[in-house]
Design a protein around this motif. Structure first.
Motif, PDB file in Angstrom:
ATOM      1  N   VAL A  62       0.852  -1.196   0.000  1.00 21.29           N
ATOM      2  CA  VAL A  62       0.000   0.000   0.000  1.00 21.29           C
ATOM      3  C   VAL A  62       0.889   1.248   0.000  1.00 21.29           C
ATOM      4  CG1 VAL A  62      -1.871  -1.161   1.232  1.00 21.29           C
ATOM      5  CG2 VAL A  62      -0.127   0.071   2.521  1.00 21.29           C
ATOM      6  N   GLY A  63       0.285   2.379  -0.350  1.00 22.67           N
ATOM      7  CA  GLY A  63       1.008   3.649  -0.323  1.00 22.67           C
ATOM      8  C   GLY A  63       1.159   4.183   1.090  1.00 22.67           C
ATOM      9  N   GLN A  64       2.035   5.167   1.269  1.00 23.09           N
ATOM     10  CA  GLN A  64       2.308   5.700   2.602  1.00 23.09           C
ATOM     11  C   GLN A  64       1.125   6.462   3.184  1.00 23.09           C
ATOM     12  OE1 GLN A  64       5.943   7.928   2.869  1.00 23.09           O
ATOM     13  NE2 GLN A  64       7.232   6.193   2.251  1.00 23.09           N
ATOM     14  N   GLU A  65       0.180   6.851   2.320  1.00 18.73           N
ATOM     15  CA  GLU A  65      -0.983   7.597   2.834  1.00 18.73           C
ATOM     16  C   GLU A  65      -1.997   6.689   3.522  1.00 18.73           C
ATOM     17  OE1 GLU A  65      -2.157   5.996  -1.113  1.00 18.73           O
ATOM     18  OE2 GLU A  65      -0.365   6.945  -0.270  1.00 18.73           O
ATOM     19  N   VAL A  66      -1.882   5.379   3.346  1.00 19.18           N
ATOM     20  CA  VAL A  66      -2.834   4.432   3.941  1.00 19.18           C
ATOM     21  C   VAL A  66      -2.489   4.188   5.403  1.00 19.18           C
ATOM     22  CG1 VAL A  66      -3.722   2.064   3.879  1.00 19.18           C
ATOM     23  CG2 VAL A  66      -3.289   3.304   1.747  1.00 19.18           C
ATOM     24  N   LYS A  67      -3.501   4.289   6.252  1.00 23.98           N
ATOM     25  CA  LYS A  67      -3.318   4.044   7.679  1.00 23.98           C
ATOM     26  C   LYS A  67      -3.969   2.722   8.076  1.00 23.98           C
ATOM     27  CE  LYS A  67      -3.090   8.926   9.036  1.00 23.98           C
ATOM     28  NZ  LYS A  67      -3.104   9.459   7.668  1.00 23.98           N
ATOM     29  N   VAL A  68      -3.698   2.290   9.290  1.00 23.16           N
ATOM     30  CA  VAL A  68      -4.231   1.035   9.821  1.00 23.16           C
ATOM     31  C   VAL A  68      -5.286   1.349  10.866  1.00 23.16           C
ATOM     32  CG1 VAL A  68      -3.689  -1.084  11.064  1.00 23.16           C
ATOM     33  CG2 VAL A  68      -2.064  -0.187   9.396  1.00 23.16           C
ATOM     34  N   ILE A  69      -6.444   0.716  10.731  1.00 35.01           N
ATOM     35  CA  ILE A  69      -7.537   0.896  11.692  1.00 35.01           C
ATOM     36  C   ILE A  69      -7.575  -0.323  12.609  1.00 35.01           C
ATOM     37  CG2 ILE A  69     -10.019   1.225  11.985  1.00 35.01           C
ATOM     38  CD1 ILE A  69     -10.079   2.261   9.078  1.00 35.01           C
ATOM     39  N   VAL A  70      -7.542  -0.096  13.895  1.00 37.26           N
ATOM     40  CA  VAL A  70      -7.635  -1.169  14.889  1.00 37.26           C
ATOM     41  C   VAL A  70      -9.092  -1.274  15.332  1.00 37.26           C
ATOM     42  CG1 VAL A  70      -6.805  -2.069  17.096  1.00 37.26           C
ATOM     43  CG2 VAL A  70      -5.284  -0.684  15.659  1.00 37.26           C
ATOM     44  N   CYS A  71      -9.658  -2.477  15.227  1.00 40.09           N
ATOM     45  CA  CYS A  71     -11.063  -2.699  15.586  1.00 40.09           C
ATOM     46  C   CYS A  71     -11.149  -3.727  16.719  1.00 40.09           C
ATOM     47  CB  CYS A  71     -11.850  -3.202  14.388  1.00 40.09           C
ATOM     48  SG  CYS A  71     -11.765  -2.132  12.936  1.00 40.09           S
ATOM     49  N   GLU A  72     -12.057  -3.482  17.642  1.00 36.53           N
ATOM     50  CA  GLU A  72     -12.269  -4.401  18.758  1.00 36.53           C
ATOM     51  C   GLU A  72     -13.734  -4.827  18.804  1.00 36.53           C
ATOM     52  OE1 GLU A  72     -10.996  -2.435  22.305  1.00 36.53           O
ATOM     53  OE2 GLU A  72      -8.859  -2.761  21.895  1.00 36.53           O
ATOM     54  N   PRO A  73     -14.001  -6.031  19.357  1.00 35.53           N
ATOM     55  CA  PRO A  73     -15.396  -6.484  19.456  1.00 35.53           C
ATOM     56  C   PRO A  73     -16.170  -5.709  20.516  1.00 35.53           C
ATOM     57  CG  PRO A  73     -13.885  -8.078  20.464  1.00 35.53           C
ATOM     58  CD  PRO A  73     -13.038  -7.037  19.824  1.00 35.53           C
ATOM     59  N   GLN A  74     -17.292  -5.181  20.098  1.00 40.77           N
ATOM     60  CA  GLN A  74     -18.199  -4.481  21.014  1.00 40.77           C
ATOM     61  C   GLN A  74     -19.624  -4.754  20.570  1.00 40.77           C
ATOM     62  OE1 GLN A  74     -17.336  -0.274  21.354  1.00 40.77           O
ATOM     63  NE2 GLN A  74     -15.146  -0.617  21.720  1.00 40.77           N
ATOM     64  N   GLY A  75     -20.433  -5.298  21.469  1.00 40.64           N
ATOM     65  CA  GLY A  75     -21.833  -5.551  21.138  1.00 40.64           C
ATOM     66  C   GLY A  75     -22.025  -6.490  19.975  1.00 40.64           C
ATOM     67  N   GLY A  76     -21.133  -7.469  19.810  1.00 37.12           N
ATOM     68  CA  GLY A  76     -21.285  -8.458  18.760  1.00 37.12           C
ATOM     69  C   GLY A  76     -20.757  -8.047  17.408  1.00 37.12           C
ATOM     70  N   ARG A  77     -20.063  -6.908  17.322  1.00 33.39           N
ATOM     71  CA  ARG A  77     -19.465  -6.505  16.052  1.00 33.39           C
ATOM     72  C   ARG A  77     -18.121  -5.836  16.307  1.00 33.39           C
ATOM     73  NH1 ARG A  77     -20.922  -1.095  14.439  1.00 33.39           N
ATOM     74  NH2 ARG A  77     -21.982  -0.003  16.127  1.00 33.39           N
ATOM     75  N   LEU A  78     -17.327  -5.724  15.253  1.00 41.02           N
ATOM     76  CA  LEU A  78     -16.012  -5.110  15.370  1.00 41.02           C
ATOM     77  C   LEU A  78     -16.136  -3.607  15.145  1.00 41.02           C
ATOM     78  CD1 LEU A  78     -13.923  -7.801  13.485  1.00 41.02           C
ATOM     79  CD2 LEU A  78     -13.689  -7.180  15.893  1.00 41.02           C
ATOM     80  N   VAL A  79     -15.648  -2.837  16.114  1.00 41.55           N
ATOM     81  CA  VAL A  79     -15.796  -1.378  16.108  1.00 41.55           C
ATOM     82  C   VAL A  79     -14.410  -0.730  16.082  1.00 41.55           C
ATOM     83  CG1 VAL A  79     -16.652   0.604  17.411  1.00 41.55           C
ATOM     84  CG2 VAL A  79     -17.946  -1.536  17.400  1.00 41.55           C
ATOM     85  N   PRO A  80     -14.184   0.277  15.213  1.00 40.99           N
ATOM     86  CA  PRO A  80     -12.889   0.970  15.197  1.00 40.99           C
ATOM     87  C   PRO A  80     -12.617   1.665  16.524  1.00 40.99           C
ATOM     88  CG  PRO A  80     -14.149   1.447  13.201  1.00 40.99           C
ATOM     89  CD  PRO A  80     -15.084   0.751  14.148  1.00 40.99           C
TER      90      PRO A  80
END
Length: 346
Positions: free
Chosen positions: A32-50
Motif C-alpha cells: 500500500v502507499g504511505q498515505e494508507v493508515k491502519v484501523i484497529v477494531c475491537e469487538p463491542q456488542g457483537g461486532r467489530l468497532v474501530p
C-alpha cells in the motif's frame, strides 16, 4: 473516609497494574502507499468497532500494544474503500512480529510471516490457503478440506476456535471438528467467548462417534416406537415431512436403498415434522415408504425428535451403527449409497 479511600487506591493500584501484562504486536505493512493508515477494531456488542487509527512509518512499520491478563482479540483494517481485515489474538506478555501483505487485485490482506505467536502463525496458515486459491482458482474446490485439515492439526490454539466459524453455515458437516477444538481448549480457556460459542453450538449437536440420543414417539397406530429397539441394525434416521418437496424427491432413493440392504441389517426410522396426520399418512402410502418405523408427534418444527437432534432444516438424516453410535449426518443420494456399500458391500 476520603483519605482512607485514597490511601487504599495508592496501595492497590500498583498491584492491579502488575496483574495486567503488556503484549506487543510489531507489524510491517506491504503493498500500500504511505498515505494508507491502519484501523484497529475491537469487538463491542457483537461486532467489530474501530477504536484507533495508526499511521505506519516510512517503511510500513507500526505497533499495537495491549495490557491485559486475558487473551486480546482485535482486527486490523486499512483506510481504503471496502477494506479487508486480518484478525489477531495476543496472549499476555507476548511480543509478536508479523508482516502484512495487501493484494489490491483481490482486495485481500494476508499474513506473509508471523513470529512469536502460535495464534498468529495459525492465522498465517489460513491466509496462505486463501492466497493460494486467489492465485489459482482451480484450488477452490479443495479449500474447505485444506482449512479443516489445518485446524484439525492444531486444535489447542485459541485462534482455531475463531477460524472454525468459517464452517458455521455447514455446522452439521463439521461438528466433529468443532468438538475437537472445544475439548482441546476447554482446560485452558473454558470461559473465553470463542470457546463458549463452540459449547453453545455443540450443546444440541449430534456428533459422529457419540451415542445417538434415543427417540421414543408414537407411530401411526399410536404405538410407541423407540430408536433403541433397532439396536443391532444400521439405522438411517430420516427427518422429513409430507410438505417438504426435497424430502419427497429423495424418497425414491431411500426406498431403493431400503430394499437393497434391508436383508443385510439396514433399517429406517422416519421422523415426520408434519402437523397434519392425514397428509403424513397419505405421503407414506403415496411414496411407498414400506418400513414400519414411522413416528410423529404432529408438532411440526416443535417435534421432540427434531429437537433432540437439533434439526433446523429438512431433509435431514443421521446414520447410526449397530451399536447405536452416530456414523454420519446428512448423507443423501450418492453419498448415502456409497456409505451403505462401504458398510454392507455391493
Amino acid at each position: 473516609m476520603k483519605r482512607l479511600t485514597t490511601i487504599l487506591l495508592l496501595v492497590f493500584m500498583p498491584v492491579i497494574a502488575a496483574l495486567a501484562q503488556k503484549s506487543t504486536l510489531n507489524a510491517t505493512l506491504k503493498g500500500v502507499g504511505q498515505e494508507v493508515k491502519v484501523i484497529v477494531c475491537e469487538p463491542q456488542g457483537g461486532r467489530l468497532v474501530p477504536v484507533d487509527t495508526i499511521a505506519p512509518d516510512s517503511k510500513g512499520r507500526f505497533t499495537v500494544e495491549r495490557n491485559s491478563t486475558e487473551p486480546q482479540f482485535f482486527a486490523l483494517a486499512l483506510t481504503i474503500d471496502r477494506s479487508p481485515m486480518v484478525h489477531a489474538i495476543l496472549l499476555p506478555k507476548e511480543r509478536v512480529t508479523v508482516e502484512l501483505s495487501y493484494n489490491p487485485d483481490a482486495n485481500f490482506l494476508s499474513i506473509s510471516s508471523a513470529k512469536g505467536s502460535d495464534n498468529m502463525d495459525l492465522y498465517k496458515g489460513y491466509t496462505d490457503i486463501v492466497s493460494a486459491v486467489i492465485a489459482d482458482p482451480t484450488l477452490q474446490a479443495g479449500i474447505n478440506e485444506e482449512i479443516a485439515h489445518l485446524l484439525d492439526s492444531r486444535p489447542n490454539v485459541l485462534m482455531s476456535a475463531f477460524l472454525v466459524t468459517y464452517f458455521e453455515s455447514a455446522f452439521d458437516q463439521y461438528a466433529a471438528l468443532y468438538k475437537k477444538i472445544h475439548d482441546s481448549l476447554t482446560p485452558t480457556y473454558s470461559t473465553h467467548d470463542f470457546v463458549r460459542h463452540l459449547a453453545d453450538k455443540l450443546r444440541t449437536a449430534v456428533v459422529a462417534g457419540m451415542e445417538a440420543p434415543d427417540i421414543a414417539m408414537a407411530d401411526r397406530n399410536g404405538k410407541i416406537r423407540r430408536l433403541s429397539d433397532l439396536r443391532g441394525k444400521v439405522v438411517l434416521i430420516d427427518f422429513w415431512a409430507s410438505w417438504c418437496r426435497p424430502c419427497r424427491s429423495e424418497n425414491p432413493n431411500v426406498v431403493r436403498l431400503y430394499h437393497a440392504y434391508k436383508d443385510k441389517g439396514f433399517d429406517i426410522f422416519s421422523v415426520s415434522l408434519d402437523n397434519s396426520r392425514e397428509k403424513w399418512l397419505q405421503a407414506i402410502d403415496a411414496d411407498g415408504l414400506v418400513w414400519e418405523n414411522h413416528v410423529s408427534d404432529l408438532r411440526g418444527w416443535s417435534s421432540e425428535g427434531g429437537r433432540l437432534y437439533g434439526v433446523s432444516s429438512i431433509p435431514a438424516t443421521v446414520l447410526v451403527d449397530r451399536d447405536g453410535k452416530v456414523l454420519a449426518r446428512n448423507l443423501r443420494g450418492q453419498e448415502l449409497e456409497r456409505k451403505l456399500k462401504e458398510l454392507f458391500g455391493q
